[in-house]
Write a protein that holds these residues in place. Structure first.
Motif, PDB file in Angstrom:
ATOM      1  N   THR A 120     -27.208  -9.305  -5.617  1.00  0.00           N
ATOM      2  CA  THR A 120     -25.856  -8.838  -5.358  1.00  0.00           C
ATOM      3  C   THR A 120     -25.735  -7.459  -5.991  1.00  0.00           C
ATOM      4  O   THR A 120     -25.867  -7.326  -7.206  1.00  0.00           O
ATOM      5  CB  THR A 120     -24.801  -9.780  -5.957  1.00  0.00           C
ATOM      6  N   ILE A 121     -25.529  -6.439  -5.165  1.00  0.00           N
ATOM      7  CA  ILE A 121     -25.491  -5.060  -5.657  1.00  0.00           C
ATOM      8  C   ILE A 121     -24.035  -4.597  -5.685  1.00  0.00           C
ATOM      9  O   ILE A 121     -23.448  -4.272  -4.648  1.00  0.00           O
ATOM     10  CB  ILE A 121     -26.340  -4.133  -4.769  1.00  0.00           C
ATOM     11  N   ASN A 122     -23.450  -4.599  -6.864  1.00  0.00           N
ATOM     12  CA  ASN A 122     -22.059  -4.163  -7.033  1.00  0.00           C
ATOM     13  C   ASN A 122     -22.057  -2.680  -7.388  1.00  0.00           C
ATOM     14  O   ASN A 122     -21.843  -2.299  -8.545  1.00  0.00           O
ATOM     15  CB  ASN A 122     -21.376  -4.987  -8.127  1.00  0.00           C
ATOM     16  N   TYR A 123     -22.301  -1.875  -6.383  1.00  0.00           N
ATOM     17  CA  TYR A 123     -22.404  -0.430  -6.603  1.00  0.00           C
ATOM     18  C   TYR A 123     -21.136   0.255  -6.118  1.00  0.00           C
ATOM     19  O   TYR A 123     -20.745   0.126  -4.952  1.00  0.00           O
ATOM     20  CB  TYR A 123     -23.610   0.127  -5.843  1.00  0.00           C
ATOM     21  N   VAL A 124     -20.476   0.956  -7.037  1.00  0.00           N
ATOM     22  CA  VAL A 124     -19.252   1.683  -6.699  1.00  0.00           C
ATOM     23  C   VAL A 124     -19.620   3.123  -6.371  1.00  0.00           C
ATOM     24  O   VAL A 124     -20.152   3.856  -7.212  1.00  0.00           O
ATOM     25  CB  VAL A 124     -18.241   1.642  -7.869  1.00  0.00           C
ATOM     26  N   ARG A 125     -19.342   3.535  -5.160  1.00  0.00           N
ATOM     27  CA  ARG A 125     -19.658   4.891  -4.726  1.00  0.00           C
ATOM     28  C   ARG A 125     -18.737   5.905  -5.392  1.00  0.00           C
ATOM     29  O   ARG A 125     -17.544   5.655  -5.541  1.00  0.00           O
ATOM     30  CB  ARG A 125     -19.539   5.008  -3.205  1.00  0.00           C
ATOM     31  N   ALA A 126     -19.296   7.045  -5.760  1.00  0.00           N
ATOM     32  CA  ALA A 126     -18.476   8.118  -6.328  1.00  0.00           C
ATOM     33  C   ALA A 126     -17.440   8.586  -5.320  1.00  0.00           C
ATOM     34  O   ALA A 126     -16.314   8.942  -5.681  1.00  0.00           O
ATOM     35  CB  ALA A 126     -19.368   9.279  -6.769  1.00  0.00           C
ATOM     36  N   ASP A 127     -17.815   8.589  -4.070  1.00  0.00           N
ATOM     37  CA  ASP A 127     -16.907   8.924  -2.975  1.00  0.00           C
ATOM     38  C   ASP A 127     -16.764   7.684  -2.111  1.00  0.00           C
ATOM     39  O   ASP A 127     -17.727   7.223  -1.490  1.00  0.00           O
ATOM     40  CB  ASP A 127     -17.483  10.080  -2.151  1.00  0.00           C
ATOM     41  N   GLU A 128     -15.569   7.107  -2.092  1.00  0.00           N
ATOM     42  CA  GLU A 128     -15.374   5.856  -1.353  1.00  0.00           C
ATOM     43  C   GLU A 128     -15.616   6.012   0.141  1.00  0.00           C
ATOM     44  O   GLU A 128     -15.786   5.022   0.862  1.00  0.00           O
ATOM     45  CB  GLU A 128     -13.958   5.315  -1.589  1.00  0.00           C
ATOM     46  N   ASN A 129     -15.645   7.257   0.620  1.00  0.00           N
ATOM     47  CA  ASN A 129     -15.902   7.493   2.040  1.00  0.00           C
ATOM     48  C   ASN A 129     -17.373   7.788   2.331  1.00  0.00           C
ATOM     49  O   ASN A 129     -17.720   8.124   3.467  1.00  0.00           O
ATOM     50  CB  ASN A 129     -15.042   8.666   2.535  1.00  0.00           C
ATOM     51  N   ASP A 130     -18.200   7.674   1.326  1.00  0.00           N
ATOM     52  CA  ASP A 130     -19.634   7.905   1.509  1.00  0.00           C
ATOM     53  C   ASP A 130     -20.172   6.851   2.481  1.00  0.00           C
ATOM     54  O   ASP A 130     -20.114   5.650   2.197  1.00  0.00           O
ATOM     55  CB  ASP A 130     -20.350   7.791   0.162  1.00  0.00           C
ATOM     56  N   PRO A 131     -20.712   7.257   3.630  1.00  0.00           N
ATOM     57  CA  PRO A 131     -21.130   6.287   4.654  1.00  0.00           C
ATOM     58  C   PRO A 131     -22.532   5.720   4.456  1.00  0.00           C
ATOM     59  O   PRO A 131     -22.961   4.860   5.222  1.00  0.00           O
ATOM     60  CB  PRO A 131     -21.079   7.123   5.935  1.00  0.00           C
ATOM     61  N   ARG A 132     -23.247   6.181   3.444  1.00  0.00           N
ATOM     62  CA  ARG A 132     -24.632   5.760   3.297  1.00  0.00           C
ATOM     63  C   ARG A 132     -24.764   4.270   2.984  1.00  0.00           C
ATOM     64  O   ARG A 132     -23.929   3.684   2.306  1.00  0.00           O
ATOM     65  CB  ARG A 132     -25.313   6.576   2.188  1.00  0.00           C
ATOM     66  N   GLU A 133     -25.856   3.682   3.510  1.00  0.00           N
ATOM     67  CA  GLU A 133     -26.210   2.321   3.151  1.00  0.00           C
ATOM     68  C   GLU A 133     -26.758   2.318   1.722  1.00  0.00           C
ATOM     69  O   GLU A 133     -27.208   3.340   1.204  1.00  0.00           O
ATOM     70  CB  GLU A 133     -27.264   1.774   4.116  1.00  0.00           C
ATOM     71  N   LEU A 134     -26.775   1.148   1.094  1.00  0.00           N
ATOM     72  CA  LEU A 134     -27.250   1.064  -0.283  1.00  0.00           C
ATOM     73  C   LEU A 134     -28.688   1.553  -0.419  1.00  0.00           C
ATOM     74  O   LEU A 134     -29.053   2.161  -1.430  1.00  0.00           O
ATOM     75  CB  LEU A 134     -27.135  -0.376  -0.789  1.00  0.00           C
ATOM     76  N   SER A 135     -29.503   1.306   0.586  1.00  0.00           N
ATOM     77  CA  SER A 135     -30.909   1.720   0.522  1.00  0.00           C
ATOM     78  C   SER A 135     -31.084   3.223   0.654  1.00  0.00           C
ATOM     79  O   SER A 135     -32.206   3.730   0.534  1.00  0.00           O
ATOM     80  CB  SER A 135     -31.711   1.021   1.618  1.00  0.00           C
ATOM     81  N   GLU A 136     -29.996   3.954   0.876  1.00  0.00           N
ATOM     82  CA  GLU A 136     -30.067   5.407   0.992  1.00  0.00           C
ATOM     83  C   GLU A 136     -29.659   6.116  -0.299  1.00  0.00           C
ATOM     84  O   GLU A 136     -29.704   7.342  -0.358  1.00  0.00           O
ATOM     85  CB  GLU A 136     -29.186   5.879   2.148  1.00  0.00           C
ATOM     86  N   PHE A 137     -29.266   5.365  -1.310  1.00  0.00           N
ATOM     87  CA  PHE A 137     -28.898   5.969  -2.591  1.00  0.00           C
ATOM     88  C   PHE A 137     -30.142   6.051  -3.483  1.00  0.00           C
ATOM     89  O   PHE A 137     -30.730   5.015  -3.820  1.00  0.00           O
ATOM     90  CB  PHE A 137     -27.817   5.146  -3.286  1.00  0.00           C
TER      91      PHE A 137
END
Length: 241
Positions: A120-137
């Motif tokens: 379970t990846i609870n990752y909060v994006r710095a920009d809530e509108n960032d469209p990237r998938e988790l595997s792209e971070f």
């Protein structure tokens, strides 16, 4: 003797040829729907799916009928590893250790295989509108790279049918995102990843006296679209470390 490694041809999904590219694509609607085939393919291939479960993100309503069902729900009783921004930023593997009880000096092969592992990846994006998938971070991928470096056999014990193996591969293998097909792996990179993992897990299974190590290693490769022949395992057995 050349070892047998072949991309599998999923009969439920024909090869699709693109007029704009010489590359053909084997499209797997899910990471667990690939069926075994003895047909060898000599053309360039890639395997594509979306490990989040949305296997067809079509922009057109008329293509909705082609959507594949999402992966199965998480396996009941699996080890659930929960990571957040803090653990990811610090490359902290303690959430994995706490959830599974596994350390570099303590492994539980049979229990891990029986229960499986999920994330379970609870990752909060710095920009809530960032469209990237988790595997792209990059920072998330780096965390998984470290985890894989410490426990290279881990793909074998993931909750495959819930999409965990697919997502794990996406963290480690170069790929592109497609709105319609989800994750499209670099085919050569995926093949190298699969073969390397087959070597690792086959050895790990034998060291832990787990029954049918060849079959289990083959099943893992098949989930990512590759068939492994017994001749590869024969070579490994004939030339032990």
């Amino acid at each position: 003797m050349a070892a047998s490694i072949r991309p599998l041809y999923p009969p439920s999904c024909p090869l699709k040829h693109s007029s704009s590219s010489s590359q053909s694509i084997i499209k797997s609607h899910s990471p667990f729907s690939l069926s075994e085939s003895h047909r060898s393919i000599s053309i360039s291939t890639s395997v594509s799916f979306n490990p989040s479960g949305n296997y067809d993100l079509s922009l057109f309503e008329e293509e909705d009928a082609t959507k594949a069902p999402p992966p199965m729900p998480p396996k009941q009783g699996r080890f659930e590893v929960v990571i957040d921004n803090d653990a990811i930023a610090r490359l902290d593997l303690s959430p994995f250790h706490a959830a599974t009880g596994v350390t570099s000096a303590k492994e539980k092969a049979e229990e891990l295989l029986e229960r499986s592992v999920g994330f379970t990846i609870n990752y909060v994006r710095a920009d809530e509108n960032d469209p990237r998938e988790l595997s792209e971070f990059p920072e998330i991928r780096l965390w998984f790279v470290r985890l894989d470096a410490v426990y290279p056999w881990l793909p074998l014990v993931l909750d495959w049918r819930a999409g965990e193996l697919a997502r794990y591969a996406a963290m480690l293998v170069p790929h592109q995102m497609s709105l319609r097909m989800g994750v499209v792996f670099n085919p050569e990179a995926l093949e190298l990843f699969v073969v390397q993992k087959v070597f690792v897990v086959y050895t790990w299974l034998k060291e832990n006296d787990v029954a049918m190590p060849r079959l289990k290693a083959k099943d893992m490769a098949r989930m990512l679209g590759f068939g492994i022949g017994d001749d590869l395992f024969d070579l490994v057995d004939q030339n032990p470390l």
